[in-house]
Enzyme design. Structure first.
Site, PDB file in Angstrom:
ATOM      1  N   ASP A  22       1.730  63.245  52.418  1.00 49.72           N
ATOM      2  CA  ASP A  22       0.901  64.097  51.557  1.00 49.72           C
ATOM      3  C   ASP A  22       1.799  65.103  50.830  1.00 49.72           C
ATOM      4  O   ASP A  22       2.587  65.814  51.449  1.00 49.72           O
ATOM      5  CB  ASP A  22      -0.139  64.844  52.397  1.00 49.72           C
ATOM      6  CG  ASP A  22      -1.089  65.679  51.536  1.00 49.72           C
ATOM      7  OD1 ASP A  22      -2.257  65.271  51.382  1.00 49.72           O
ATOM      8  OD2 ASP A  22      -0.656  66.729  51.021  1.00 49.72           O
ATOM      9  N   MET A  23       1.670  65.137  49.513  1.00 51.17           N
ATOM     10  CA  MET A  23       2.499  66.024  48.711  1.00 51.17           C
ATOM     11  C   MET A  23       2.149  67.490  48.994  1.00 51.17           C
ATOM     12  O   MET A  23       0.980  67.825  49.215  1.00 51.17           O
ATOM     13  CB  MET A  23       2.308  65.732  47.221  1.00 51.17           C
ATOM     14  CG  MET A  23       2.493  64.266  46.835  1.00 51.17           C
ATOM     15  SD  MET A  23       4.028  63.569  47.431  1.00 51.17           S
ATOM     16  CE  MET A  23       5.200  64.508  46.477  1.00 51.17           C
ATOM     17  N   ARG A  70      -7.388  78.284  47.316  1.00 53.48           N
ATOM     18  CA  ARG A  70      -8.212  77.424  46.467  1.00 53.48           C
ATOM     19  C   ARG A  70      -9.620  78.024  46.405  1.00 53.48           C
ATOM     20  O   ARG A  70     -10.030  78.737  47.328  1.00 53.48           O
ATOM     21  CB  ARG A  70      -8.235  76.031  47.092  1.00 53.48           C
ATOM     22  CG  ARG A  70      -8.973  74.984  46.304  1.00 53.48           C
ATOM     23  CD  ARG A  70      -8.743  73.633  46.930  1.00 53.48           C
ATOM     24  NE  ARG A  70      -7.362  73.202  46.721  1.00 53.48           N
ATOM     25  CZ  ARG A  70      -6.700  72.396  47.556  1.00 53.48           C
ATOM     26  NH1 ARG A  70      -7.275  71.929  48.630  1.00 53.48           N
ATOM     27  NH2 ARG A  70      -5.447  72.068  47.298  1.00 53.48           N
ATOM     28  N   ASP A 125      -2.638  62.516  45.794  1.00 53.61           N
ATOM     29  CA  ASP A 125      -1.369  63.027  46.337  1.00 53.61           C
ATOM     30  C   ASP A 125      -1.062  62.554  47.752  1.00 53.61           C
ATOM     31  O   ASP A 125      -0.184  63.118  48.400  1.00 53.61           O
ATOM     32  CB  ASP A 125      -1.316  64.560  46.265  1.00 53.61           C
ATOM     33  CG  ASP A 125      -1.892  65.229  47.497  1.00 53.61           C
ATOM     34  OD1 ASP A 125      -2.901  64.740  48.033  1.00 53.61           O
ATOM     35  OD2 ASP A 125      -1.320  66.250  47.924  1.00 53.61           O
ATOM     36  N   GLU A 126      -1.735  61.544  48.246  1.00 54.80           N
ATOM     37  CA  GLU A 126      -1.382  61.071  49.579  1.00 54.80           C
ATOM     38  C   GLU A 126      -1.593  59.574  49.736  1.00 54.80           C
ATOM     39  O   GLU A 126      -2.390  58.956  49.030  1.00 54.80           O
ATOM     40  CB  GLU A 126      -2.158  61.839  50.656  1.00 54.80           C
ATOM     41  CG  GLU A 126      -3.638  61.571  50.689  1.00 54.80           C
ATOM     42  CD  GLU A 126      -4.404  62.709  51.354  1.00 54.80           C
ATOM     43  OE1 GLU A 126      -4.384  63.824  50.773  1.00 54.80           O
ATOM     44  OE2 GLU A 126      -5.019  62.489  52.391  1.00 54.80           O
TER      45      GLU A 126
HETATM   46  N1  LIG Z   1     -11.629  70.708  45.481  1.00 60.13           N
HETATM   47  C1  LIG Z   1     -10.720  70.260  44.582  1.00 60.13           C
HETATM   48  N2  LIG Z   1     -11.062  70.146  43.295  1.00 60.13           N
HETATM   49  C2  LIG Z   1     -10.182  69.691  42.391  1.00 60.13           C
HETATM   50  N3  LIG Z   1      -8.922  69.333  42.664  1.00 60.13           N
HETATM   51  C3  LIG Z   1      -8.530  69.445  43.931  1.00 60.13           C
HETATM   52  C4  LIG Z   1      -9.401  69.912  44.953  1.00 60.13           C
HETATM   53  N4  LIG Z   1      -8.724  69.917  46.124  1.00 60.13           N
HETATM   54  C5  LIG Z   1      -7.501  69.476  45.829  1.00 60.13           C
HETATM   55  N5  LIG Z   1      -7.358  69.181  44.525  1.00 60.13           N
HETATM   56  C6  LIG Z   1      -6.137  68.676  43.860  1.00 60.13           C
HETATM   57  C7  LIG Z   1      -5.107  69.776  43.710  1.00 60.13           C
HETATM   58  C8  LIG Z   1      -4.134  69.546  44.820  1.00 60.13           C
HETATM   59  O1  LIG Z   1      -2.819  69.964  44.497  1.00 60.13           O
HETATM   60  C9  LIG Z   1      -4.204  68.047  45.022  1.00 60.13           C
HETATM   61  C10 LIG Z   1      -3.894  67.627  46.447  1.00 60.13           C
HETATM   62  O2  LIG Z   1      -4.791  68.246  47.372  1.00 60.13           O
HETATM   63  P1  LIG Z   1      -4.339  68.684  48.820  1.00 60.13           P
HETATM   64  O3  LIG Z   1      -3.368  67.694  49.339  1.00 60.13           O
HETATM   65  O4  LIG Z   1      -5.559  68.897  49.631  1.00 60.13           O
HETATM   66  O5  LIG Z   1      -3.677  70.112  48.657  1.00 60.13           O
HETATM   67  P2  LIG Z   1      -2.261  70.498  48.059  1.00 60.13           P
HETATM   68  O6  LIG Z   1      -1.435  69.293  47.837  1.00 60.13           O
HETATM   69  O7  LIG Z   1      -2.489  71.346  46.850  1.00 60.13           O
HETATM   70  O8  LIG Z   1      -1.646  71.438  49.175  1.00 60.13           O
HETATM   71  P3  LIG Z   1      -1.042  71.006  50.585  1.00 60.13           P
HETATM   72  O9  LIG Z   1       0.394  71.376  50.530  1.00 60.13           O
HETATM   73  O10 LIG Z   1      -1.797  71.802  51.597  1.00 60.13           O
HETATM   74  O11 LIG Z   1      -1.273  69.531  50.758  1.00 60.13           O
HETATM   75  O12 LIG Z   1      -5.545  67.669  44.684  1.00 60.13           O
HETATM   76 MN   LIG Z   2      -3.804  65.561  49.891  1.00 61.43          MN
HETATM   77 MN   LIG Z   3      -1.195  67.818  49.351  1.00 61.10          MN
END
Ligand SMILES: Nc1ncnc2c1ncn2[C@H]1C[C@H](O)[C@@H](COP(=O)(O)OP(=O)(O)OP(=O)(O)O)O1
Ligand SMILES: [Mn+2]
Ligand SMILES: [Mn+2]
Length: 439
Positions: A22-23, A70, A125-126
């Site tokens: 996961d990014m 967020r 992103d995963e």
């Molecule tokens: N509720 C949402 N609405 C719209 N876009 C979202 C939402 N949640 C996440 N995203 C988008 C932005 C994030 O950068 C991307 C990946 O989500 P996520 O993996 O949950 O968090 P993240 O990558 O930003 O931080 P983390 O380092 O915690 O993984 O998806």
């Molecule tokens: Mn994710």
């Molecule tokens: Mn992520």
DNA sequence: CATTCAGGACAT
DNA sequence: ATGTCCTGA
């Protein structure tokens, strides 16, 4: 929770090694790569800046340290962290267009894909990677002396239940010298049939972690992006592990640590139990933690929920998840939407046609790109909309089969679908006012 | 007035 | 097969 989902054929529950990559703060990293001057600064990505600074959808780790999260508004983030950089999701066709991040996600997935055919993209992103074959191969090589673990691949690696990865490695080394060290405990805790896999679990997960280290180094080298990973015997546990140490870290969830770890793990942390169903489970069973589910028999759980969910809970609470990593690189659906909250509700036919045009245009562009890339055509279109009906928000969706289409016909089809399914489409006596506003 | 996506299960 | 609801990024 699991019916059309494909399960791995009857191997042991602990035979697979699964990665979840996961990014880290993904959309933020995309912006930081594009704007190097923003690196090392607190940063968040917002949609639509004008209204209270926009809605935040991603926050980098410097900004998280200041309390930015967020869902916050850009203005709130500025209050907490005046020096924060707020990047906007590009506005194209008067709407947020997330294509840039989809493309970046694909770039990452292209690197991941080189490590296994069994790659399942789970979001932008995963992705899950079933690396069982690679691990088994290295295991054999290790036994013949042709392969040794590289310590540098285990930097930033953690093992749940161990103060640091060195302790986990030592444990494996000691057991190698004394194979019967933990065997009595293994025989008490696990099915006879699973014992061979149980005995090799730790070393195979450790090899998995070294693969994960290589995967993450390749992603960093080839895309510039950092990520975190979870290493376990199944998807649910790999996902859980990946979130435990971030950013730029990886976490092993050792088989033998699962039970004690679950004793204090809130039910909602498990994927699939983070919403209403998880609430119902806690209410019904009078529990808070995952480990408390094991007190109930499978039949009890089936009676309290249903057959499938009962069995699923029974297994998951024991760290058992047989869902296969199903290879999938490209999405099954392509869609876009826009909300029209409050006074932006669409109340006129002309406005509705305008926005259907914008949405159809984006969809059509993306479908054309997809056709060039994947040589496939849309077979069905679905139009979803929310109407104001007597002050109530009513959501509907209608679909139609597609043969030929272009931007213009997508507009026509969608408008026809809405008309055909709205009792009174136009306000009586008017040629342009919608009877039910679209939200 | 978070928003813009995507996948899967269930009822019919 | 269609429409709705749930879950999660
Ligand atoms: N509720 C949402 N609405 C719209 N876009 C979202 C939402 N949640 C996440 N995203 C988008 C932005 C994030 O950068 C991307 C990946 O989500 P996520 O993996 O949950 O968090 P993240 O990558 O930003 O931080 P983390 O380092 O915690 O993984 O998806
Ligand atoms: Mn994710
Ligand atoms: Mn992520």
């Amino acid at each position: 929770m699991a019916s059309a989902r494909i399960h791995v054929s009857m191997q042991s529950k602990y035979d697979r090694v699964v990665l979840l990559v996961d990014m880290d703060c993904f959309f933020c990293q995309v912006e930081e790569k594009q704007h190097p001057e923003y690196r090392n600064r607190p940063l968040a990505v917002v949609q639509y800046n004008p209204w209270r600074g926009g809605g935040i959808i991603a926050v980098n780790y410097a900004a998280r340290a200041k309390g930015v999260t967020r869902h916050m508004r850009g203005d709130e983030a500025k209050d907490l962290c005046p020096e924060i950089v707020l990047c906007q999701v590009p506005n194209i066709r008067e709407k947020a267009d997330t294509s840039k991040y989809r493309d970046a996600g694909k770039e990452v997935a292209n690197v991941l894909q080189r490590f296994t055919k069994l790659l399942e993209r789970a979001s932008v992103d995963e992705a899950y990677l079933d690396i069982t074959e690679t691990v088994n191969h290295r295991m054999q090589q290790m036994q013949s002396g042709a392969f040794a673990l590289q310590p540098q691949e285990l930097v930033n690696t953690f093992a749940v239940g161990y103060p640091n990865i060195g302790d986990f490695v030592n444990k494996i080394t000691n057991r190698f010298a004394n194979p019967y060290m933990d065997d009595e405990r293994f025989q008490m805790s696990y099915d006879q049939n699973d014992l061979p896999a149980v005995r090799q679990s730790d070393i195979r997960l450790l090899i998995g972690a070294s693969v994960a280290g290589e995967v993450r180094a390749a992603v960093k080298k080839e895309t510039g992006y950092e990520c975190s990973a979870g290493i376990a015997h199944n998807k649910i546990l790999a996902k859980l592990a990946a979130g435990m140490n971030k950013p730029n870290k990886q976490t092993i969830l050792p088989l033998a640590e699962t039970a004690s770890f679950f004793d204090s793990l809130p039910v909602g942390k498990i994927k699939g139990l983070g919403g209403k169903f998880g609430e119902v489970v806690c209410e019904t069973l009078g529990i808070k933690f995952m480990g408390q589910v094991v007190k109930f028999t499978e039949v009890e759980l089936q009676r309290k929920f249903d057959e499938k969910n009962g069995t699923w809970l029974f297994n998951i609470s024991r760290g058992i998840d047989m869902e296969a990593v199903t290879p999938r690189f490209y999405s099954k659906s392509i869609g876009c939407c826009k909300k029209f909250p409050g006074r932006n509700n669409i109340t006129g036919l002309k406005t509705l046609q305008h926005w259907l045009g914008e949405l159809s245009s984006e969809i059509n562009d993306r479908l054309e790109k997809d056709f060039i890339e994947n040589n496939r055509r849309a077979k069905q279109m679905v139009v979803q909309y929310v109407q104001d009906i007597d002050g109530e928000e009513v959501a509907s969706s209608r679909s139609t089969a597609l043969k030929d289409y272009d931007q213009e016909s997508i507009v026509r089809f969608s408008l026809d679908l809405i008309k055909a399914n709205t009792k009174t489409f136009l306000r009586p006596g008017s040629e342009s006012a919608l009877n039910n506003a679209i939200k």
